[in-house]
Design a protein around this motif. Structure first.
Motif, PDB file in Angstrom:
ATOM      1  N   ALA B  80      -0.358  15.500  -2.742  1.00 25.89           N
ATOM      2  CA  ALA B  80       0.331  14.549  -1.866  1.00 25.89           C
ATOM      3  C   ALA B  80      -0.554  13.346  -1.540  1.00 25.89           C
ATOM      4  O   ALA B  80      -0.065  12.301  -1.133  1.00 25.89           O
ATOM      5  N   HIS B  81      -1.886  13.509  -1.736  1.00 25.42           N
ATOM      6  CA  HIS B  81      -2.822  12.445  -1.384  1.00 25.42           C
ATOM      7  C   HIS B  81      -3.425  11.757  -2.602  1.00 25.42           C
ATOM      8  O   HIS B  81      -4.302  10.916  -2.458  1.00 25.42           O
ATOM      9  N   VAL B  82      -2.978  12.179  -3.780  1.00 27.81           N
ATOM     10  CA  VAL B  82      -3.595  11.675  -5.015  1.00 27.81           C
ATOM     11  C   VAL B  82      -2.613  10.799  -5.783  1.00 27.81           C
ATOM     12  O   VAL B  82      -1.434  11.127  -5.901  1.00 27.81           O
ATOM     13  N   ALA B 110       8.674   5.020   1.859  1.00 25.33           N
ATOM     14  CA  ALA B 110       8.070   3.726   2.201  1.00 25.33           C
ATOM     15  C   ALA B 110       9.151   2.756   2.684  1.00 25.33           C
ATOM     16  O   ALA B 110      10.319   2.888   2.313  1.00 25.33           O
ATOM     17  N   GLU B 114       7.137  -2.675   2.689  1.00 27.25           N
ATOM     18  CA  GLU B 114       6.009  -2.190   1.878  1.00 27.25           C
ATOM     19  C   GLU B 114       6.301  -2.342   0.389  1.00 27.25           C
ATOM     20  O   GLU B 114       5.419  -2.692  -0.394  1.00 27.25           O
ATOM     21  N   ILE B 151       2.402   1.567  -3.100  1.00 26.46           N
ATOM     22  CA  ILE B 151       3.484   2.099  -2.254  1.00 26.46           C
ATOM     23  C   ILE B 151       3.148   3.507  -1.787  1.00 26.46           C
ATOM     24  O   ILE B 151       3.405   3.884  -0.649  1.00 26.46           O
ATOM     25  N   ARG B 152       2.544   4.294  -2.684  1.00 24.75           N
ATOM     26  CA  ARG B 152       2.282   5.703  -2.362  1.00 24.75           C
ATOM     27  C   ARG B 152       1.158   5.893  -1.349  1.00 24.75           C
ATOM     28  O   ARG B 152       0.991   6.978  -0.802  1.00 24.75           O
ATOM     29  N   ARG B 153       0.341   4.856  -1.123  1.00 27.81           N
ATOM     30  CA  ARG B 153      -0.791   4.952  -0.198  1.00 27.81           C
ATOM     31  C   ARG B 153      -1.665   6.154  -0.504  1.00 27.81           C
ATOM     32  O   ARG B 153      -2.007   6.946   0.401  1.00 27.81           O
ATOM     33  N   ALA B 154      -2.021   6.311  -1.763  1.00 27.08           N
ATOM     34  CA  ALA B 154      -2.843   7.459  -2.150  1.00 27.08           C
ATOM     35  C   ALA B 154      -4.256   7.321  -1.577  1.00 27.08           C
ATOM     36  O   ALA B 154      -4.775   6.214  -1.439  1.00 27.08           O
ATOM     37  N   SER B 155      -4.880   8.438  -1.253  1.00 22.53           N
ATOM     38  CA  SER B 155      -6.259   8.432  -0.755  1.00 22.53           C
ATOM     39  C   SER B 155      -7.249   8.537  -1.897  1.00 22.53           C
ATOM     40  O   SER B 155      -8.401   8.146  -1.758  1.00 22.53           O
ATOM     41  N   TRP B 157      -7.484   7.582  -5.944  1.00 22.86           N
ATOM     42  CA  TRP B 157      -6.842   6.914  -7.080  1.00 22.86           C
ATOM     43  C   TRP B 157      -7.562   7.362  -8.353  1.00 22.86           C
ATOM     44  O   TRP B 157      -8.782   7.193  -8.477  1.00 22.86           O
ATOM     45  N   ALA B 181      -8.535  -1.193  -1.929  1.00 21.57           N
ATOM     46  CA  ALA B 181      -8.148   0.199  -1.670  1.00 21.57           C
ATOM     47  C   ALA B 181      -9.328   0.978  -1.107  1.00 21.57           C
ATOM     48  O   ALA B 181      -9.171   1.763  -0.160  1.00 21.57           O
ATOM     49  N   ALA B 184     -10.016   0.152   2.388  1.00 20.04           N
ATOM     50  CA  ALA B 184      -9.045   0.775   3.299  1.00 20.04           C
ATOM     51  C   ALA B 184      -9.253   2.290   3.397  1.00 20.04           C
ATOM     52  O   ALA B 184      -8.480   2.979   4.047  1.00 20.04           O
ATOM     53  N   ALA B 186      -9.788   4.443   0.604  1.00 24.82           N
ATOM     54  CA  ALA B 186      -9.462   5.235  -0.582  1.00 24.82           C
ATOM     55  C   ALA B 186     -10.699   5.424  -1.463  1.00 24.82           C
ATOM     56  O   ALA B 186     -11.693   4.709  -1.319  1.00 24.82           O
TER      57      ALA B 186
END
Lengths: 232, 219
Positions: B80-82, B110, B114, B151-155, B157, B181, B184, B186
């Motif tokens: 969910a975070h990738v 989203a 966004e 859009i996904r705001r992944a932590s 990448w 990123a 922020a 990531a």
């Protein structure tokens, strides 16, 4: 980074909308699957070549054409996920597998319903069966319920084939036996709707109820199993 | 045990593709906020390393955790975070770029704003947004796929050859986005053959050799 959150139903709606939009744009159902089903129906008529026999077996022929054609529709619905590896992107995003399954199933139900409308009209012409108003109501109900079962099994095994890359050829072997109960119940109910083989309208509704049970079981089971089966 | 400031921790990780060990007792620690460049010959295991971190291939032996989630037991939670951009872009070819962005926006929840900003950020102007992906160039598809990662705001990448098929302006834009990123919060892991371009972006370089990881130090 703060993550977004979304519900299973939102995912299902997005998947179904996307699948139907792609189908609307690509016209594979209209340009490829319908002609295939039409040819199958005509070939049945050539092979049996007897109005009496054709009328009697018309319900079974319609549902066999639906099942064979559903293989193409199911494969197509997962081919669009494999074309640019979108299925992996969906998995990596941790998107609810139940939402994906439900969305795929809903899109399949809609496509199958539209498809069956044409097949039934074709059977009225080719096989010269009669359909009363009461029969039409039964047939619409049966189509919806049978499609739920076919779509649920199709989404489950289609997903399994897509996840197992290159094993899409397994789909007929997996799907056709699994939907055999749907074929039997839908055929019996359609005999009542068409009023052939001595079946009355009232005899069709218990079969419709059985289809509802199959649909619920397959839908529930598929929702639980989809994520596990499509994991690599 | 992974600590809170670690994005990735592998310890003697083994990944089997059939019976072939694509990753052979690989060990790696990536701190949050790093941009790590993975280099290595074709078939060395770079993509498998990224796919392991994305939870797309199972861990056969050893230990692996991503953002504190154990990949052996918490793969879904980690995913969910990738965000991963592999050789393929994960796009729907019959949809327009805008429809692809809207689909992902709906799937991850989203907002419309966004979605619009992500397209703008990746230089997807109005005409391009309305173009079917099948008719786009490789670079335009890459931009669309990167807009989806935004859009996904992944932590975390995970990018496999992110510069491939892009013109100079597109490459610069990607570098800027990756730096933003990481600013922020990531973490970015990039597999690339373009060592000069990706090396300038990375804070650290590792090399995958025959499925094992060799540190090449800070950039």
């Amino acid at each position: 980074m703060t993550q977004h959150s979304t519900s299973t139903m939102s995912v299902a709606r997005a998947i179904a909308t996307k699948d139907l939009r792609i189908e609307w744009r690509s016209k594979v159902l209209v340009n490829q699957v319908l002609p295939f089903a039409g040819i199958v129906m005509v070939l049945f008529a050539f092979a049996l070549d007897n109005d009496g026999i054709l009328q009697r077996v018309a319900p079974g022929l319609v549902w066999l054409a639906v099942l064979f054609s559903s293989l193409i529709i199911v494969q197509r619905t997962f081919a669009i996920e494999s074309a640019d590896n979108a299925l992996d992107a969906i998995k990596v995003a941790g998107v609810s597998p139940a939402g994906v399954f439900l969305g795929k199933s809903v899109a399949l139900v809609v496509q199958l319903l539209l498809f069956e409308c044409v097949l039934v009209l074709l059977s009225l012409v080719l096989y010269q069966v009669q359909l009363s108003w009461g029969g039409a109501v039964l047939l619409v109900t049966v189509s919806f319920l049978a499609n739920t079962g076919i779509a649920a099994m199709g989404a489950l095994y289609g997903g399994l084939g897509a996840a197992a890359k290159g094993r899409e050829t397994l789909l007929p072997l997996l799907l056709l036996p699994a939907v055999a109960p749907v074929l039997i119940a839908a055929t019996r109910a359609t005999e009542s709707a068409f009023g052939v083989s001595g079946a009355t309208l009232g005899e069709g509704w218990p079969w419709a109820a059985l289809l509802a049970v199959f649909g619920a079981l397959f839908g529930f089971g598929g929702t639980l199993a989809f994520g596990v089966l499509t994991e690599e | 045990m992974s600590s809170v400031d670690e994005a990735v921790r592998l310890h003697n990780a083994v990944v089997l593709l059939g019976s072939f060990p694509a990753l052979a007792e690989a060990s790696l620690v990536v701190k949050k906020g790093e941009i790590v460049l993975i280099s290595g010959a074709n078939g060395a295991g770079k993509t498998t390393l990224l796919r392991l971190c994305a939870g797309l291939v199972p861990l056969a032996r050893g230990e692996a955790s991503v953002l504190g989630f154990n990949l052996a037991t918490q793969r879904k939670e980690a995913q969910a975070h990738v965000g991963m951009l592999g050789h393929a872009n994960g796009l729907y070819l019959d949809l327009t770029a805008q429809e692809n962005l809207q689909f992902w926006g709906a799937v991850v929840g989203a907002s419309a704003q966004e979605i619009a900003l992500s397209g703008e950020r990746m230089g997807l102007h109005t005409r391009l947004l309305g173009t079917t992906v099948a008719k786009m160039s490789a670079g335009q598809r890459r931009r669309t796929a990167l807009a989806i990662l935004i859009i996904r705001r992944a932590s975390l990448w995970l990018l496999d050859e992110p510069h491939a098929g892009l013109d100079a302006a597109g490459r610069d834009e990607i570098d800027n986005i990756l730096r933003e990123a990481t600013s922020a919060g990531a973490t970015v892991i990039v597999a690339s053959h373009e060592l000069e371009r990706a090396g300038a972006l990375a804070t650290r370089r590792i090399e995958v050799v025959g499925g094992a990881i060799v540190e090449r130090g800070a950039q």
